[in-house]
Design a protein around this motif. Structure first.
Motif, PDB file in Angstrom:
ATOM      1  N   UNK A 120       0.868  -1.175   0.000  1.00 13.31           N
ATOM      2  CA  UNK A 120       0.000   0.000   0.000  1.00 13.31           C
ATOM      3  C   UNK A 120       0.906   1.226   0.000  1.00 13.31           C
ATOM      4  N   UNK A 121       0.917   1.942  -1.094  1.00 12.68           N
ATOM      5  CA  UNK A 121       1.798   3.096  -1.221  1.00 12.68           C
ATOM      6  C   UNK A 121       1.109   4.364  -0.736  1.00 12.68           C
ATOM      7  N   UNK A 122       1.900   5.331  -0.307  1.00 16.25           N
ATOM      8  CA  UNK A 122       1.385   6.608   0.190  1.00 16.25           C
ATOM      9  C   UNK A 122       0.960   7.496  -0.965  1.00 16.25           C
ATOM     10  N   UNK A 123      -0.206   8.110  -0.820  1.00 14.87           N
ATOM     11  CA  UNK A 123      -0.749   8.967  -1.865  1.00 14.87           C
ATOM     12  C   UNK A 123      -1.734   8.185  -2.707  1.00 14.87           C
ATOM     13  N   UNK A 124      -2.939   8.715  -2.863  1.00  8.67           N
ATOM     14  CA  UNK A 124      -3.979   7.943  -3.541  1.00  8.67           C
ATOM     15  C   UNK A 124      -3.594   7.608  -4.982  1.00  8.67           C
ATOM     16  N   UNK A 125      -2.892   8.502  -5.675  1.00 11.97           N
ATOM     17  CA  UNK A 125      -2.478   8.218  -7.050  1.00 11.97           C
ATOM     18  C   UNK A 125      -1.457   7.085  -7.082  1.00 11.97           C
ATOM     19  N   UNK A 126      -0.467   7.154  -6.185  1.00 11.82           N
ATOM     20  CA  UNK A 126       0.548   6.100  -6.127  1.00 11.82           C
ATOM     21  C   UNK A 126      -0.078   4.777  -5.709  1.00 11.82           C
ATOM     22  N   UNK A 127      -1.003   4.832  -4.751  1.00  9.57           N
ATOM     23  CA  UNK A 127      -1.684   3.617  -4.298  1.00  9.57           C
ATOM     24  C   UNK A 127      -2.443   2.980  -5.457  1.00  9.57           C
TER      25      UNK A 127
END
Length: 538
Positions: A120-127
């Motif tokens: 789960x990456x930080x930032x909705x776009x990265x996620x």
């Protein structure tokens, strides 16, 4: 163990007959937030009574030689890194701006299903991009999921206000404000995910943080799931200095505004005369009068503090039958005699699952504790806290958590903490080894440097937090829970108020906002506008 400067906490023995406008039962973050806001913005003299020997509820830390561990704040949403975000503004109101937060970096949670790993990456776009990389044929489904999460988030403020406005959620204005949120909350996470995608592995990955609220997808409200997901879309952070810097700072703010926190101050009864709360009676028999009583002890405990005729008059036991207690848990506090760097510990949390069928895994474990652990959560606080190495050089820590049932330990109900007998210790030793076995593949040198491995059970939670069955999140976050209009700050008993997670939802930030909601219900909704420096949609 407080580290944010001098603590103002005093023992109940120091209660000296001073007069207070408001008594708050429980010093969790909901209770502290209500107390601080009433003291700062309504001019109230507030007394907070805490039955534990340290304040803070699930925001406190505890220590052993060379180590300290958080008990409830394992990570917080990245929104607290943003100075203008309402969550950060409220935190600064509570703590006087004395708490710093450290960024967890680009990966917050690591979902592990069998041998497969999903970050789960930080930032909705990265996620979103990362999820599409894992599931390239599910791009539309992932976009739809994000949209639904944001839809819940957009309706949350109005739902919260529905509990504050006169008449509450049952009134016309309250029902209108809360309508959109309750509509989404009334469905299970599993039902919503099944509509989003037919890919069972993607569903399992999207539900990978369910331990943050304790119920698997088939039993949880989608709104609760979405609130947690959205909270971490901006990433994660951790309080510099450890969890208990938060209650320590809040205590100082309260003291500076004429309030006080007393520990070792167990409340035995809410005093009710002529239909209104007039104070509390403590376990040692002393009475503390007050114009208002606020309970941060949860609805089950609060109802239990009321005289039987009052409970019967307002049919409160029947109301309790409409909700269920949340899950119990085991937590293993691990101390290692090597530094975070030497052990190779990283900031991301681990969520370890035996398979993608979360509901079946939980059901099997609840029926038979020898079944595979349905979820193991591992947090590495020494890696998240940049101040840990200064406090404990050459040491590191891990928190390892899984679900449990109070019934497995009920034969030791009534026994004393640390004096429950050999049979209890044998059960704990077996569970401790299972949790260590689960984490060891991710920390290969774990047993070579194992210095402390202390396990807490539901009985530990009951002893320290006052929740009779060791429940972790107060009321369970089922679809029905959010439709119960009586779960709001104002109770049927005049001058008795509720605060904390049961008013709104679980989680440190949610409980903090619940505290603000209660303060606003007591003194007017515009307190929220002033505190958050935002216009309210009412």
């Amino acid at each position: 163990m407080h580290r944010a400067g001098r603590s103002y906490t005093r023992h109940a023995d120091e209660l000296d007959g001073e007069q207070f406008d408001v008594v708050v039962i429980g010093s969790g973050i909901g209770g502290l937030t209500t107390a601080v806001l009433l003291a700062k913005h309504a001019g109230k003299r507030v007394l907070v009574l805490e039955q534990h020997y340290v304040a803070g509820g699930f925001t406190h830390s505890f220590a052993r030689p060379d180590y300290d561990w958080d008990v409830g704040i394992h990570y917080l949403g990245g929104e607290l890194l943003l100075d203008r975000h309402p969550s950060r503004r409220l935190f600064d109101e509570l703590t006087g701006g004395a708490v710093e937060f450290a960024d967890m970096g680009e990966v917050v949670d690591r979902i592990v299903i069998g041998d497969d790993v999903y970050d789960y990456r930080a930032g909705v776009t990265a996620w979103k991009q990362q999820m599409i990389a894992y599931f390239p044929d599910q791009a539309d489904a992932i976009t739809r999921y994000v949209d639904l999460v944001k839809q819940v988030s957009a309706s949350t403020q109005k739902y919260a206000l529905s509990k504050v406005v006169p008449g509450g959620p049952g009134g016309l204005a309250g029902a209108r404000l809360g309508r959109d949120f309750v509509g989404l909350a009334s469905r299970t996470t599993a039902d919503v995910l099944a509509e989003v995608t037919a890919d069972t592995r993607l569903r399992a990955v999207l539900a990978g943080q369910f331990g943050d609220y304790g119920l698997p997808p088939g039993r949880s409200s989608f709104a609760m799931h979405a609130l947690v997901t959205n909270h971490y879309f901006r990433g994660g952070c951790y309080p510099v200095g450890g969890a208990s810097v938060i209650p320590a700072a809040a205590e100082r703010v309260l003291e500076e505004h004429g309030g006080r926190v007393l520990v070792g101050a167990e409340v035995a009864e809410v005093l009710v005369r002529d239909g209104r709360a007039v104070g509390v009676r403590m376990a040692d028999g002393r009475e503390v009068p007050a114009g208002d009583v606020v309970s941060n002890a949860g609805v089950f405990t609060t109802v239990g503090l009321l005289p039987e005729p009052v409970r019967a008059e307002h049919d409160l036991d029947a109301r309790l039958g409409q909700v269920e207690r949340s899950v119990s848990h085991l937590t293993l506090y691990v101390g290692l005699d090597a530094s975070t760097e030497a052990m190779g510990l990283e900031k991301p949390n681990l969520w370890l699952y035996p398979s993608e069928d979360h509901d079946q895994n939980v059901a099997a474990f609840e029926a038979d504790p020898s079944a595979p652990l349905p979820v193991v959560y591992a947090s590495f606080p020494s890696a998240k806290d940049p101040d840990f190495e200064r406090r404990h050089p050459g040491r590191s820590t891990i928190d390892v958590i899984t679900l449990a049932r109070h019934e497995w330990f009920s034969e030791w109900d009534g026994t004393r903490w640390q004096r429950r007998g050999e049979d209890y210790e044998e059960v704990k030793a077996e569970l401790r080894e299972r949790l260590l076995d689960a984490v060891e593949p991710w920390v290969p040198a774990l047993r070579d440097h194992l210095d402390v491995a202390e396990l807490s059970t539901p009985l530990t939670t009951a002893h320290f937090a006052g929740f009779a069955r060791g429940e972790l999140y107060g009321i369970g976050h089922t679809p029905d829970r959010f439709a119960r209009t009586w779960l709001r700050p104002r109770t049927p008993v005049d001058n008795l108020w509720l605060t904390g997670a049961d008013v709104f939802s679980a989680g440190v930030v949610a409980a903090m906002f619940s505290g603000a909601m209660t303060a606003a219900a007591m003194s007017g909704p515009q307190m929220l506008a002033r505190t958050l420096r935002a216009k309210l949609p009412i």
